[in-house]
Design a protein around this motif. Structure first.
Motif, PDB file in Angstrom:
ATOM      1  N   TYR A  43       0.829  -1.203   0.000  1.00 14.59           N
ATOM      2  CA  TYR A  43       0.000   0.000   0.000  1.00 14.59           C
ATOM      3  C   TYR A  43       0.866   1.257   0.000  1.00 14.59           C
ATOM      4  CZ  TYR A  43      -3.783   3.171   1.330  1.00 14.59           C
ATOM      5  OH  TYR A  43      -4.697   4.179   1.363  1.00 14.59           O
ATOM      6  N   ASP A  44       1.815   1.298   0.925  1.00 11.93           N
ATOM      7  CA  ASP A  44       2.643   2.507   1.043  1.00 11.93           C
ATOM      8  C   ASP A  44       3.503   2.736  -0.191  1.00 11.93           C
ATOM      9  OD1 ASP A  44       1.613   3.182   3.458  1.00 11.93           O
ATOM     10  OD2 ASP A  44       3.185   2.198   4.640  1.00 11.93           O
ATOM     11  N   ASN A  45       3.918   1.646  -0.836  1.00 11.31           N
ATOM     12  CA  ASN A  45       4.668   1.794  -2.070  1.00 11.31           C
ATOM     13  C   ASN A  45       3.874   2.588  -3.091  1.00 11.31           C
ATOM     14  OD1 ASN A  45       7.338   0.416  -2.950  1.00 11.31           O
ATOM     15  ND2 ASN A  45       6.537  -0.902  -1.334  1.00 11.31           N
ATOM     16  N   VAL A  46       2.615   2.210  -3.240  1.00  9.10           N
ATOM     17  CA  VAL A  46       1.801   2.855  -4.268  1.00  9.10           C
ATOM     18  C   VAL A  46       1.359   4.242  -3.815  1.00  9.10           C
ATOM     19  CG1 VAL A  46      -0.251   2.611  -5.703  1.00  9.10           C
ATOM     20  CG2 VAL A  46       1.034   0.591  -5.030  1.00  9.10           C
TER      21      VAL A  46
ATOM     22  N   ASP B 182      -9.470   8.733  -0.543  1.00  4.39           N
ATOM     23  CA  ASP B 182      -8.856   9.071  -1.825  1.00  4.39           C
ATOM     24  C   ASP B 182      -7.675   8.149  -2.100  1.00  4.39           C
ATOM     25  OD1 ASP B 182     -10.673  11.055  -1.910  1.00  4.39           O
ATOM     26  OD2 ASP B 182      -9.294  12.684  -1.382  1.00  4.39           O
ATOM     27  N   LEU B 183      -6.850   7.984  -1.063  1.00 12.87           N
ATOM     28  CA  LEU B 183      -5.657   7.159  -1.242  1.00 12.87           C
ATOM     29  C   LEU B 183      -6.047   5.719  -1.564  1.00 12.87           C
ATOM     30  CD1 LEU B 183      -3.217   8.443   1.522  1.00 12.87           C
ATOM     31  CD2 LEU B 183      -2.931   8.577  -0.940  1.00 12.87           C
ATOM     32  N   ASP B 184      -7.036   5.212  -0.822  1.00  5.64           N
ATOM     33  CA  ASP B 184      -7.477   3.842  -1.086  1.00  5.64           C
ATOM     34  C   ASP B 184      -7.879   3.688  -2.550  1.00  5.64           C
ATOM     35  OD1 ASP B 184      -7.004   3.227   1.490  1.00  5.64           O
ATOM     36  OD2 ASP B 184      -9.098   3.187   2.142  1.00  5.64           O
ATOM     37  N   ASP B 185      -8.635   4.677  -3.038  1.00  5.99           N
ATOM     38  CA  ASP B 185      -9.079   4.623  -4.428  1.00  5.99           C
ATOM     39  C   ASP B 185      -7.898   4.598  -5.389  1.00  5.99           C
ATOM     40  OD1 ASP B 185     -11.632   4.615  -3.675  1.00  5.99           O
ATOM     41  OD2 ASP B 185     -12.049   6.733  -4.132  1.00  5.99           O
ATOM     42  N   ILE B 186      -6.985   5.533  -5.120  1.00  5.52           N
ATOM     43  CA  ILE B 186      -5.837   5.642  -6.024  1.00  5.52           C
ATOM     44  C   ILE B 186      -5.035   4.345  -6.023  1.00  5.52           C
ATOM     45  CG2 ILE B 186      -3.622   6.788  -6.337  1.00  5.52           C
ATOM     46  CD1 ILE B 186      -4.944   9.350  -5.349  1.00  5.52           C
ATOM     47  N   VAL B 187      -4.811   3.801  -4.828  1.00  3.53           N
ATOM     48  CA  VAL B 187      -4.016   2.585  -4.726  1.00  3.53           C
ATOM     49  C   VAL B 187      -4.698   1.453  -5.497  1.00  3.53           C
ATOM     50  CG1 VAL B 187      -3.204   0.795  -3.142  1.00  3.53           C
ATOM     51  CG2 VAL B 187      -2.882   3.203  -2.569  1.00  3.53           C
ATOM     52  N   GLU B 188      -6.002   1.339  -5.306  1.00  4.56           N
ATOM     53  CA  GLU B 188      -6.700   0.264  -6.004  1.00  4.56           C
ATOM     54  C   GLU B 188      -6.620   0.446  -7.522  1.00  4.56           C
ATOM     55  OE1 GLU B 188     -10.641  -0.642  -4.706  1.00  4.56           O
ATOM     56  OE2 GLU B 188     -11.069  -1.848  -6.491  1.00  4.56           O
ATOM     57  N   ARG B 189      -6.881   1.683  -7.942  1.00  2.00           N
ATOM     58  CA  ARG B 189      -6.857   1.946  -9.371  1.00  2.00           C
ATOM     59  C   ARG B 189      -5.472   1.647  -9.952  1.00  2.00           C
ATOM     60  NH1 ARG B 189      -7.672   7.617 -10.476  1.00  2.00           N
ATOM     61  NH2 ARG B 189      -8.778   7.592  -8.488  1.00  2.00           N
TER      62      ARG B 189
ATOM     63  N   ARG C  87       3.222   1.829  -8.788  1.00  2.00           N
ATOM     64  CA  ARG C  87       3.747   2.996  -8.080  1.00  2.00           C
ATOM     65  C   ARG C  87       3.935   4.157  -9.058  1.00  2.00           C
ATOM     66  NH1 ARG C  87       9.325   1.785  -5.452  1.00  2.00           N
ATOM     67  NH2 ARG C  87       9.964   1.873  -7.622  1.00  2.00           N
ATOM     68  N   ALA C  88       4.403   3.825 -10.258  1.00  4.89           N
ATOM     69  CA  ALA C  88       4.629   4.884 -11.251  1.00  4.89           C
ATOM     70  C   ALA C  88       3.306   5.464 -11.738  1.00  4.89           C
ATOM     71  CB  ALA C  88       5.456   4.344 -12.413  1.00  4.89           C
ATOM     72  N   VAL C  89       2.292   4.601 -11.984  1.00  6.16           N
ATOM     73  CA  VAL C  89       1.049   5.148 -12.540  1.00  6.16           C
ATOM     74  C   VAL C  89       0.198   5.825 -11.479  1.00  6.16           C
ATOM     75  CG1 VAL C  89       1.005   3.479 -14.424  1.00  6.16           C
ATOM     76  CG2 VAL C  89      -0.295   3.023 -12.336  1.00  6.16           C
ATOM     77  N   ALA C  90       0.492   5.570 -10.203  1.00  2.00           N
ATOM     78  CA  ALA C  90      -0.335   6.141  -9.133  1.00  2.00           C
ATOM     79  C   ALA C  90      -0.313   7.657  -9.147  1.00  2.00           C
ATOM     80  CB  ALA C  90       0.128   5.626  -7.779  1.00  2.00           C
ATOM     81  N   VAL C  91       0.757   8.261  -9.654  1.00  6.56           N
ATOM     82  CA  VAL C  91       0.812   9.719  -9.690  1.00  6.56           C
ATOM     83  C   VAL C  91       0.270  10.260 -11.012  1.00  6.56           C
ATOM     84  CG1 VAL C  91       2.660  10.030  -8.024  1.00  6.56           C
ATOM     85  CG2 VAL C  91       3.229   9.626 -10.402  1.00  6.56           C
ATOM     86  N   GLU C  92      -0.382   9.378 -11.783  1.00  9.22           N
ATOM     87  CA  GLU C  92      -0.988   9.746 -13.050  1.00  9.22           C
ATOM     88  C   GLU C  92      -0.044  10.503 -13.963  1.00  9.22           C
ATOM     89  OE1 GLU C  92      -4.856  11.368 -12.680  1.00  9.22           O
ATOM     90  OE2 GLU C  92      -5.430   9.987 -11.088  1.00  9.22           O
ATOM     91  N   PRO C  93       1.017   9.844 -14.337  1.00 12.48           N
ATOM     92  CA  PRO C  93       1.933  10.494 -15.274  1.00 12.48           C
ATOM     93  C   PRO C  93       1.351  10.400 -16.681  1.00 12.48           C
ATOM     94  CG  PRO C  93       2.698   8.288 -14.829  1.00 12.48           C
ATOM     95  CD  PRO C  93       1.441   8.467 -14.027  1.00 12.48           C
ATOM     96  N   GLU C  94       1.969  11.100 -17.594  1.00  2.87           N
ATOM     97  CA  GLU C  94       1.544  10.963 -18.983  1.00  2.87           C
ATOM     98  C   GLU C  94       2.418   9.949 -19.698  1.00  2.87           C
ATOM     99  OE1 GLU C  94       0.534  14.458 -21.527  1.00  2.87           O
ATOM    100  OE2 GLU C  94       1.470  15.439 -19.811  1.00  2.87           O
ATOM    101  N   VAL C  95       3.614   9.845 -19.222  1.00  2.00           N
ATOM    102  CA  VAL C  95       4.594   9.021 -19.904  1.00  2.00           C
ATOM    103  C   VAL C  95       5.193   8.050 -18.897  1.00  2.00           C
ATOM    104  CG1 VAL C  95       6.686   9.044 -21.307  1.00  2.00           C
ATOM    105  CG2 VAL C  95       5.180  11.031 -21.295  1.00  2.00           C
ATOM    106  N   ILE C  96       5.492   6.847 -19.345  1.00  5.30           N
ATOM    107  CA  ILE C  96       6.227   5.924 -18.483  1.00  5.30           C
ATOM    108  C   ILE C  96       7.454   5.442 -19.235  1.00  5.30           C
ATOM    109  CG2 ILE C  96       6.128   3.764 -17.203  1.00  5.30           C
ATOM    110  CD1 ILE C  96       3.234   4.269 -16.749  1.00  5.30           C
TER     111      ILE C  96
END
Ligand SMILES: Nc1ncnc2c1ncn2[C@@H]1O[C@H](COP(=O)(O)OP(=O)(O)OP(=O)(O)O)[C@@H](O)[C@H]1O
Ligand SMILES: [Mg+2]
Lengths: 322, 321, 292
Positions: C133-136, C150-157, C191-200
């Motif tokens: 959880y904390d990683n994400v 909010d965090l729970d949602d983001i982590v799940e997504r 973990r990378a997508v959790a911050v909603e980047p545009e590019v990976i």
């Protein structure tokens, strides 16, 4: 949340890439704070050098006024360190320091190196895993405790009967006690040096059928020699600066005649300083005798600094070697 | 020499001899025995001496009980105690914790995480290594001139404040060096992971690097505290009291901190120089009392050291596996 | 598309991009927007020039693969796209990396914000030694999201997005280090997508994984490309052929002065073209396995 919504990709400006200002400011603040902490060490060094040399200069100029620089080397028939009488014979305490640190190296070098070789080349990992920590914990015994040992046990019960010294305290007692004190340090740095010798070198030697002892003496020790030299230098430096043992076990109280005989009582530079400081209630701050403390401190500082710099150079070189 | 001999020997007997564990290698055995003797001599001397001290201290605790811990410095061996020494040492430890811990850890983090390899950085590093080698008595001069005399209006002169600051500076390099070393051991992947999701350098350090390096950092701080607790020489110069120290009841804590002080190592130094006349009531000499004082000091110092070393070894093992 | 076409982007100048939208800087490739454009990009490590004169244009919602022999500078170029090279003291970047027309190396650009928008997945899975959880949640928390819901949602997504949710939903509090290698790598993707980047950016994300875990991540990438633009470095030619839309082939050339090797971009085109009818002889040799 807003910072997480992707910006409309068609309109991105530099402003969007400047990030959160609060976090940016905090980052800059921490950077400055951390740098300040590191730079403080330079401040401390400057302060040390400045106070030492300013006070040493005060002493020297006072001495020049009073009796001339010649007083630093007593030309009399029975020269010695008698600060209360205005006789500051530097050779007395420097010789004392050289004798004491010389003896301590004679004790610590073989013991420390031997222990290091045993730990690094012979001891099984299991054995090593408890022997080494004990040695390291013992390295933490405060020097004033060594002073007590030297004064109460080592001197009267061992050195005096063994060497037939006139008094239970002497430069010899001090040297032996400091030797025991720096042995763990010597062992620890030497072991690092031995550990830095590549395995391949040992294996090459075993591979041509050499015995372990041969390998150690002919291959490992030569390869580690500069690290061992560094260990020696650091040990000497530590011995030179060691104060409490010398103050307690050298036998002289604030003054001593010049001597080269280790079985005599005497003074090291550090013992002279400690005892000057102790007497400072009587010898109020400004007298020349008290000021000599700073001068001796400056000389001591320069001696240990030179040794440490040399050892540091060697250690750096060894580190880059393998 | 043995090397060439070994290589030349080729008879089956010689091979067998060397395969059965080199029983003939008397010199090798002697060599090893000598090495072991060095190690044991270095350790046993100390252990025997320590044991001796403990034996001498037991009657003191027996006869004096807690009055030894609550008594004050004086000239009557039946009454004196180490309470002021303990207080002084605790205060010194407090200064180390408050000044040297944060500054030392910050400096170590800076050198490892922030500093670019510039000339200034290299100079700071060299400078710190050299500070670690400056004899403690020289720090005493720094304390005397700067904190006792220069900042007398803050420290109150020959006080535990001056002593505490001086010893905090003395152990600072130890903390910096151990912090930098344990931070260096943090895998680069952890840093990249933190920065990679958009953490600042400081956030990465605070959230990932420091927690990872914590055991090593803690080891350094404990070694440093132990060192400060055992140092006597700088305190002598600063003017810790060795003879008689009467406490003044009703002093505020600030007044007490600015007043005359002593510390455990200084108590030991002072009592080492006392005349050994047994006390009338208890029959204890200052030497006996000193043994007890040493036991008190060593109990704390060696425990800190042992904890630090055990923790460091655990840490290193855990990280390798 | 040919190398010459990409070079059209060149007129992009430093002054042009700073502080404004810089529409001019955007190149139009195949009718779509060039998300990244590099112009004359060179990277140095100290005095050693690791790659030189790279001109590239990365298309949105596509997967771009970087291939080439070891040491040709794929990682180095990739790390320019989110200023990860800033972490290496000796690294120095010359030229331009434009993102939406903004030069990422503009002095006013905050690399921390760049990395928030442009996520990265590393060669070796590197979860924090913390709970799954904390990683994400780490990244979102940094951006100020504190509310548990909010965090729970983001982590799940994020975990769903990384195709990991079903495997870990019962043990979110367990350490991320307790997962298998493949799971760890998907955790890093989450973990990378959790911050909603545009590019990976992905640097050989599968090189430490077995074929099954690799296949899962390759499938995942296909799903992810709807939402993200992906650049992947890979040594596996089949992987590049399978997953990517475009491929850039780098190689090394020996300097005349010193005998160190500098990386160059040889050819950049649609993946089918690169693997079926490359223009450059060196590309052909490499993709057919006769080189490197
Ligand atoms: N931190 C660094 N310091 C100095 N030189 C570096 C550094 N990182 C990479 N290099 C050099 O830069 C060149 C390109 O390295 P890079 O890691 O980008 O290659 P790569 O194409 O990713 O190789 P690989 O396929 O092996 O990962 C190499 O010659 C490498 O030695
Ligand atoms: Mg790479």
């Amino acid at each position: 949340m807003s910072s997480l919504t992707p910006a409309n990709p068609l309109v991105l400006t530099i402003g969007d890439l400047q990030g959160n200002l609060r976090r940016l400011r905090k980052e800059r603040f921490m950077h400055v704070l951390l740098f300040g902490s590191a730079a403080l060490s330079i401040g401390i060094s400057i302060l040390i050098v400045f106070t030492l040399f300013r006070e040493a200069w005060v002493f020297l100029s006072g001495l020049i006024e009073q009796s001339g620089l010649g007083a630093l080397i007593d030309g009399g028939a029975r020269p010695g360190w008698y600060p209360r009488d205005g006789r500051f014979d530097l050779p007395t305490i420097v010789l004392g320091t050289i004798i004491v640190s010389g003896i301590s190296v004679v004790v610590a070098a073989p013991l420390g190196l031997g222990a290091a070789i045993y730990l690094s080349e012979y001891a099984k990992p299991r054995t090593r895993s408890w022997l080494k920590p004990i040695l390291e914990v013992l390295a933490g015994v405060p020097s004033v405790v060594f002073g007590f040992f030297a004064l109460r046990v080592l001197g009267p019960d061992l050195i005096q009967p063994l060497f037939g010294t006139r008094t239970p305290t002497s430069l010899l007692v001090t040297g032996v006690a400091i030797g025991i004190l720096v042995t763990p340090l010597m062992a620890s740095i030497s072991e690092d040096a031995l550990g830095a010798v590549p395995r391949a070198l040992r294996e090459a030697s075993f591979g041509i059928g050499a015995r372990r002892s041969t390998t150690v003496v002919k291959v490992v020790l030569p390869a580690a020699v500069s690290g061992i030299v560094a260990a020696l230098i650091v040990s000497v430096s530590r011995a030179i600066g060691e104060t409490m043992v010398a103050a307690l076990a050298s036998g002289a109280l604030g003054q001593a005649p010049r001597t080269v005989n280790p079985t005599d009582t005497g003074l090291t530079m550090t013992a002279a300083m400690a005892q000057l400081a102790q007497g400072s209630d009587q010898v109020v701050g400004d007298t020349l005798a008290f000021q000599s403390l700073f001068f001796v401190g400056a000389v001591l500082f320069l001696m240990t600094l030179a040794l440490n710099l040399v050892a540091d150079r060697i250690v750096e070189r060894v580190r880059n070697q393998y | 020499m043995a090397l060439t001999l070994n290589a030349q020997r080729s008879s089956a007997e010689a091979v067998r001899a060397s395969l059965t564990g080199g029983k003939r290698d008397v010199r090798g055995m002697l060599f090893m025995a000598a090495l072991l003797a060095c190690l044991l001599l270095a350790m046993l001397t100390l252990i025997v001496l320590l044991w001796d001290v403990v034996a001498q201290a037991i009657p003191v605790f027996d006869k004096r009980g807690t009055s030894f811990l609550t008594g004050e410095l004086g000239s009557n061996p039946d009454k004196v105690g180490v309470s002021q020494g303990i207080w002084g040492s605790l205060m010194i430890a407090l200064f180390v914790v408050v000044i040297a811990f944060p500054v030392g850890i910050a400096a170590g983090v800076y050198l490892q995480e922030y500093a670019k390899p510039t000339k200034l950085t290299r100079f700071i590093q060299l400078n710190i290594r050299n500070l670690a080698g400056v004899p403690s008595v020289v720090y005493g001069i720094l304390g005397l001139i700067v904190f006792v005399q220069g900042l007398e209006w803050v420290t109150g002169g020959r006080s535990v404040i001056a002593a505490g600051i001086t010893l905090a500076l003395l152990v600072l390099p130890i903390i910096i060096i151990t912090t930098a070393e344990s931070v260096r051991a943090v895998p680069a992947g952890i840093r990249e992971a933190g920065m990679g999701v958009g953490a600042t350098r400081w956030e990465t350090t605070r959230d990932h690097v420091l927690p990872y390096a914590a055991p090593g950092v803690l080891t350094g701080t404990m070694l440093a505290t132990a060192r400060a607790l055992g140092e006597a020489a700088p305190l002598l110069l600063i003017g810790a009291i060795t003879g008689r120290l009467a406490s003044a009841p009703g002093q505020s804590i600030v007044e007490r901190m600015q007043g005359k002080f002593t510390a455990m190592p200084i108590v030991i130094y002072g009592w080492s120089n006392e005349v050994n006349k047994p006390g009338k009531k208890t029959g204890l000499t200052f030497e006996d009392l000193n043994a007890a004082a040493i036991v008190v000091l060593l109990a704390v110092v060696l425990l800190l050291n042992a904890l630090a070393i055990v923790m460091r070894n655990r840490f290193e093992k855990g990280r390798q596996g | 598309m040919t190398v010459e076409e990409i070079n059209v982007v060149r007129p992009l100048g430093l002054g042009e991009t700073s502080g404004r939208r810089g529409d001019e800087a955007r190149s139009v490739v195949g009718g779509r927007t060039g998300l990244f454009t590099t112009a004359d990009l060179s990277v140095y490590y100290g005095s050693f020039r690791a790659v030189r004169n790279v001109d590239l244009s990365i298309t949105e919602h596509e997967i771009t693969a970087f291939i080439g022999p070891s040491g040709c500078g794929k990682t180095t170029v990739l790390r320019c796209f989110n200023r990860m090279n800033d972490l290496i003291d000796s690294a120095r970047v010359e030229g331009i990396v434009a993102y939406h027309g903004v030069n990422l190396y503009d002095p006013d650009v905050n690399p921390v914000e760049v990395r928030r928008r442009i996520g990265m997945v590393f060669q070796k899975p590197n979860p924090f030694p913390k709970s799954i959880y904390d990683n994400v949640a780490y990244g979102p928390r940094l951006s100020g999201i504190k509310k548990r819901n909010d965090l729970d949602d983001i982590v799940e997504r994020a975990l769903r997005g990384a195709a990991l949710w079903d495997e870990v939903k019962d043990r979110l509090k367990a350490s991320g280090l307790g997962l298998s290698g493949g799971q760890q790598q998907r955790l890093c993707i989450a973990r990378a997508v959790a911050v909603e980047p545009e590019v990976i950016l992905m640097d050989e994300p599968c090189s430490a994984l077995d074929p099954i875990a690799t296949a899962r991540i390759e499938d995942l990438m296909q799903e992810m490309k709807q939402r993200y633009t992906i650049i992947i470095v890979t040594h596996n030619m089949q992987q590049a052929a399978r997953v990517s839309d475009r491929t850039a082939f780098f190689t090394t050339e020996i300097n005349e002065e010193s005998d160190r090797r500098t990386g160059v971009l040889v050819e950049f085109d649609r993946t089918e073209t690169m693997f079926s009818s490359p223009t450059d002889e060196r590309t052909e040799q490499y993709v057919t396995g006769r080189f490197g």
